[in-house]
Write a protein that holds these residues in place. Structure first.
Motif, mmCIF file in Angstrom:
data_model
loop_
_atom_site.group_PDB
_atom_site.id
_atom_site.type_symbol
_atom_site.label_atom_id
_atom_site.label_comp_id
_atom_site.label_asym_id
_atom_site.label_seq_id
_atom_site.Cartn_x
_atom_site.Cartn_y
_atom_site.Cartn_z
ATOM 1 N N GLY A 1 13.022 -51.080 21.480
ATOM 2 C CA GLY A 1 13.138 -52.536 21.586
ATOM 3 C C GLY A 1 11.850 -53.251 21.241
ATOM 4 O O GLY A 1 11.834 -54.196 20.463
ATOM 5 N N GLY A 2 10.739 -52.793 21.822
ATOM 6 C CA GLY A 2 9.447 -53.393 21.495
ATOM 7 C C GLY A 2 8.884 -52.821 20.209
ATOM 8 O O GLY A 2 8.641 -53.531 19.240
ATOM 9 N N ILE A 3 8.694 -51.479 20.220
ATOM 10 C CA ILE A 3 8.140 -50.782 19.054
ATOM 11 C C ILE A 3 8.931 -49.501 18.831
ATOM 12 O O ILE A 3 9.192 -48.744 19.768
ATOM 13 C CB ILE A 3 6.651 -50.439 19.242
ATOM 14 C CG1 ILE A 3 5.818 -51.712 19.437
ATOM 15 C CG2 ILE A 3 6.124 -49.632 18.058
ATOM 16 C CD1 ILE A 3 4.359 -51.446 19.769
ATOM 17 N N ASN A 4 9.296 -49.239 17.589
ATOM 18 C CA ASN A 4 9.887 -47.966 17.200
ATOM 19 C C ASN A 4 9.025 -47.362 16.108
ATOM 20 O O ASN A 4 8.638 -48.052 15.162
ATOM 21 C CB ASN A 4 11.306 -48.154 16.662
ATOM 22 C CG ASN A 4 11.936 -46.832 16.261
ATOM 23 O OD1 ASN A 4 12.324 -46.040 17.107
ATOM 24 N ND2 ASN A 4 12.020 -46.586 14.958
ATOM 25 N N GLN A 5 8.685 -46.075 16.276
ATOM 26 C CA GLN A 5 7.959 -45.447 15.174
ATOM 27 C C GLN A 5 8.500 -44.059 14.906
ATOM 28 O O GLN A 5 8.872 -43.306 15.803
ATOM 29 C CB GLN A 5 6.459 -45.453 15.417
ATOM 30 C CG GLN A 5 5.908 -44.528 16.457
ATOM 31 C CD GLN A 5 4.416 -44.299 16.209
ATOM 32 O OE1 GLN A 5 3.837 -44.722 15.189
ATOM 33 N NE2 GLN A 5 3.781 -43.623 17.133
ATOM 34 N N PHE A 6 8.558 -43.761 13.601
ATOM 35 C CA PHE A 6 9.065 -42.485 13.109
ATOM 36 C C PHE A 6 8.031 -41.925 12.138
ATOM 37 O O PHE A 6 7.699 -42.565 11.127
ATOM 38 C CB PHE A 6 10.412 -42.677 12.410
ATOM 39 C CG PHE A 6 11.014 -41.402 11.878
ATOM 40 C CD1 PHE A 6 11.793 -40.600 12.698
ATOM 41 C CD2 PHE A 6 10.783 -41.012 10.570
ATOM 42 C CE1 PHE A 6 12.338 -39.426 12.208
ATOM 43 C CE2 PHE A 6 11.328 -39.848 10.071
ATOM 44 C CZ PHE A 6 12.104 -39.042 10.895
ATOM 45 N N ALA A 7 7.507 -40.736 12.460
ATOM 46 C CA ALA A 7 6.510 -40.074 11.612
ATOM 47 C C ALA A 7 5.316 -40.982 11.323
ATOM 48 O O ALA A 7 4.764 -40.971 10.224
ATOM 49 C CB ALA A 7 7.146 -39.593 10.307
ATOM 50 N N LEU B 1 8.811 -48.503 24.011
ATOM 51 C CA LEU B 1 8.363 -47.750 22.838
ATOM 52 C C LEU B 1 9.256 -46.543 22.644
ATOM 53 O O LEU B 1 9.515 -45.791 23.592
ATOM 54 C CB LEU B 1 6.914 -47.293 23.031
ATOM 55 C CG LEU B 1 6.373 -46.221 22.074
ATOM 56 C CD1 LEU B 1 6.293 -46.748 20.644
ATOM 57 C CD2 LEU B 1 5.007 -45.722 22.541
ATOM 58 N N ARG B 2 9.736 -46.352 21.411
ATOM 59 C CA ARG B 2 10.369 -45.091 21.028
ATOM 60 C C ARG B 2 9.432 -44.392 20.062
ATOM 61 O O ARG B 2 8.984 -44.974 19.071
ATOM 62 C CB ARG B 2 11.721 -45.323 20.360
ATOM 63 C CG ARG B 2 12.334 -44.023 19.796
ATOM 64 C CD ARG B 2 13.631 -44.292 19.050
ATOM 65 N NE ARG B 2 14.167 -43.084 18.441
ATOM 66 C CZ ARG B 2 14.138 -42.823 17.140
ATOM 67 N NH1 ARG B 2 13.575 -43.671 16.287
ATOM 68 N NH2 ARG B 2 14.665 -41.701 16.663
ATOM 69 N N ASN B 3 9.145 -43.111 20.357
ATOM 70 C CA ASN B 3 8.184 -42.339 19.580
ATOM 71 C C ASN B 3 8.867 -41.076 19.072
ATOM 72 O O ASN B 3 9.266 -40.225 19.853
ATOM 73 C CB ASN B 3 6.978 -41.978 20.466
ATOM 74 C CG ASN B 3 5.824 -41.404 19.669
ATOM 75 O OD1 ASN B 3 5.350 -42.035 18.734
ATOM 76 N ND2 ASN B 3 5.369 -40.221 20.050
ATOM 77 N N ALA B 4 9.035 -40.953 17.754
ATOM 78 C CA ALA B 4 9.726 -39.802 17.182
ATOM 79 C C ALA B 4 8.903 -39.201 16.044
ATOM 80 O O ALA B 4 8.533 -39.909 15.098
ATOM 81 C CB ALA B 4 11.107 -40.211 16.662
ATOM 82 N N PHE B 5 8.581 -37.907 16.163
ATOM 83 C CA PHE B 5 7.790 -37.197 15.152
ATOM 84 C C PHE B 5 6.491 -37.945 14.859
ATOM 85 O O PHE B 5 6.053 -38.033 13.710
ATOM 86 C CB PHE B 5 8.609 -36.990 13.872
ATOM 87 C CG PHE B 5 9.886 -36.249 14.088
ATOM 88 C CD1 PHE B 5 9.890 -34.871 14.266
ATOM 89 C CD2 PHE B 5 11.098 -36.924 14.134
ATOM 90 C CE1 PHE B 5 11.074 -34.188 14.483
ATOM 91 C CE2 PHE B 5 12.290 -36.242 14.348
ATOM 92 C CZ PHE B 5 12.278 -34.864 14.520
ATOM 93 N N SER B 6 5.875 -38.501 15.898
ATOM 94 C CA SER B 6 4.743 -39.419 15.714
ATOM 95 C C SER B 6 3.678 -39.193 16.767
ATOM 96 O O SER B 6 3.866 -38.446 17.736
ATOM 97 C CB SER B 6 5.235 -40.873 15.801
ATOM 98 O OG SER B 6 6.231 -41.145 14.836
ATOM 99 N N THR B 7 2.565 -39.889 16.574
ATOM 100 C CA THR B 7 1.453 -39.856 17.521
ATOM 101 C C THR B 7 1.176 -41.270 18.006
ATOM 102 O O THR B 7 1.004 -42.192 17.203
ATOM 103 C CB THR B 7 0.183 -39.298 16.862
ATOM 104 O OG1 THR B 7 0.431 -37.954 16.435
ATOM 105 C CG2 THR B 7 -0.979 -39.310 17.840
ATOM 106 N N ALA B 8 1.158 -41.439 19.325
ATOM 107 C CA ALA B 8 0.873 -42.748 19.913
ATOM 108 C C ALA B 8 -0.259 -42.609 20.920
ATOM 109 O O ALA B 8 -0.251 -41.703 21.758
ATOM 110 C CB ALA B 8 2.113 -43.315 20.590
#
Length: 355
Positions: free
Chosen positions: A245-251, A272-279
């Motif tokens: 909803g706020g932030i989505n990141q993929f790779a 935050l949704r974090n998929a195959f990523s670095t946060a």
């Protein structure tokens, strides 16, 4: 010396006895800038074309709205930015007319060799509409600088506010709000240009991603795809999407510093949704976000890397982080919190959900 785009000669009082002399209009000088009268669209188009050729500053009338009723080219309300262009105002708006019969965005900075830079100072850009394409307000594949500028009330299939494809996007105390994408990237989509194999780079200092919506996919406020995003002292609040909803990141790679994610809504990953990523979160706060199923604060798919440094993920519903234990330092309430009934519309029939 100020240059005003207008036709005809300049009449001036000159000499003893106030005799009137007709002087020719002074030639435009890129270093001195061009002033465009209120809502003079032809003058604005001419000024952009001139700045594309020789560089230069364009100053718009304060407290004025420049309304675009037709497109300059198939997808853009104003000429493409092919040089180094700076446009400044003061409580000044550039918008697509509500009754315009054509669908178009406002600005486009295309990729190409050489410097292509658009800088907007103290402006509001609104009303862009591209229901079957990307970048409702601005498409950037060069360099886009927004200083104390607002991007609001734009619509598109993806990236309703700003589509940053392989470009450099810099926001300083600027706000992206109330933009709506049918698919993903309600506020901003920061993505890789696959043809040039060039990731997008987003740097945001101050300001807000507020009340943006991705109706049928991901990234209500920000969609970060295979690119890098750095947010410092930003409020990410009130955004909505099925995922992230706020932030989505993929790779992608995400760094939040002194940033707050609050009151965002999603089915999964409300903050935050974090998929195959670095946060990485540094002195940041994720709070009061609401997921329909899981990941009220953070939904960390596939046990990807999320690092909390002096940061808190608290008071999110129905949990703070999901799966439990996937984010070191993030704990969930000891009692079960019942998820609310869905506050999102069902996905459109045949919608294209991205991985």
């Amino acid at each position: 010396m100020k240059i005003i785009l207008r036709s005809g000669a300049v009449t001036a009082a000159f000499g003893v006895g106030l005799s009137l002399v007709v002087l020719p209009a002074a030639p435009a000088n890129a270093t001195e800038g061009t002033h465009v009268r209120c809502n003079d669209i032809n003058g604005l188009v001419k000024a952009i074309n001139q700045a594309n050729t020789s560089g230069g500053r364009i100053t718009l009338a304060p407290h004025c709205t420049y309304t675009l009723t037709t497109a300059n080219n198939p997808d853009d309300g104003l000429p493409e930015i092919t040089g180094n262009v700076t446009i400044s105002g003061r409580e000044t708006t550039i918008r697509r007319a509500r009754n315009a019969t054509q669908d178009f965005r406002i600005f486009h900075v295309p990729p190409a060799g050489g410097a292509r830079t658009l800088t907007l100072n103290s402006l509001t850009v609104s009303g862009g509409n591209l229901p079957n394409f990307a970048g409702g307000s601005i498409w950037n594949s060069g360099t886009l600088n927004l200083n104390r500028t607002t991007i609001k009330d734009n619509r598109a299939e993806t990236s309703a506010g700003i589509h940053n494809l392989g470009g450099q996007l810099n926001l300083d105390h600027s706000t992206i709000e109330r933009n709506t994408a049918t698919l993903n990237g309600g506020g901003i989509l920061n993505g890789r240009n696959q043809i040039l194999d060039q990731p997008g780079t987003l740097t945001m200092k101050g300001g807000a991603l507020r009340n943006n919506t991705a109706l049928n996919d991901a990234g209500g406020g920000l969609e970060n795809l295979r690119s890098t995003a750095n947010l410092d002292s930003v409020a990410v609040e009130g955004n909505t999407a099925p995922r992230g909803g706020g932030i989505n990141q993929f790779a992608g790679t995400l760094h939040l510093k002194s940033t707050t994610l609050s009151n965002n809504i999603a089915v999964t990953g409300a903050g935050l949704r974090n998929a195959f990523s670095t946060a990485t979160l540094d002195r940041s706060l994720i709070t009061h976000n609401t997921a329909i199923t899981a990941g009220g604060g953070i939904f960390n798919e596939n046990s990807n890397s999320v690092t909390l440094t002096d940061s808190k993920v608290v008071r999110n519903r129905p949990d703070n982080c999901s799966p439990a234990g996937s984010v070191p330092g993030c704990t969930n309430p000891t009692r079960t919190v019942k998820p609310p009934s869905s506050q999102l519309p069902p996905p459109a029939k045949g919608s294209k959900l991205r991985k």
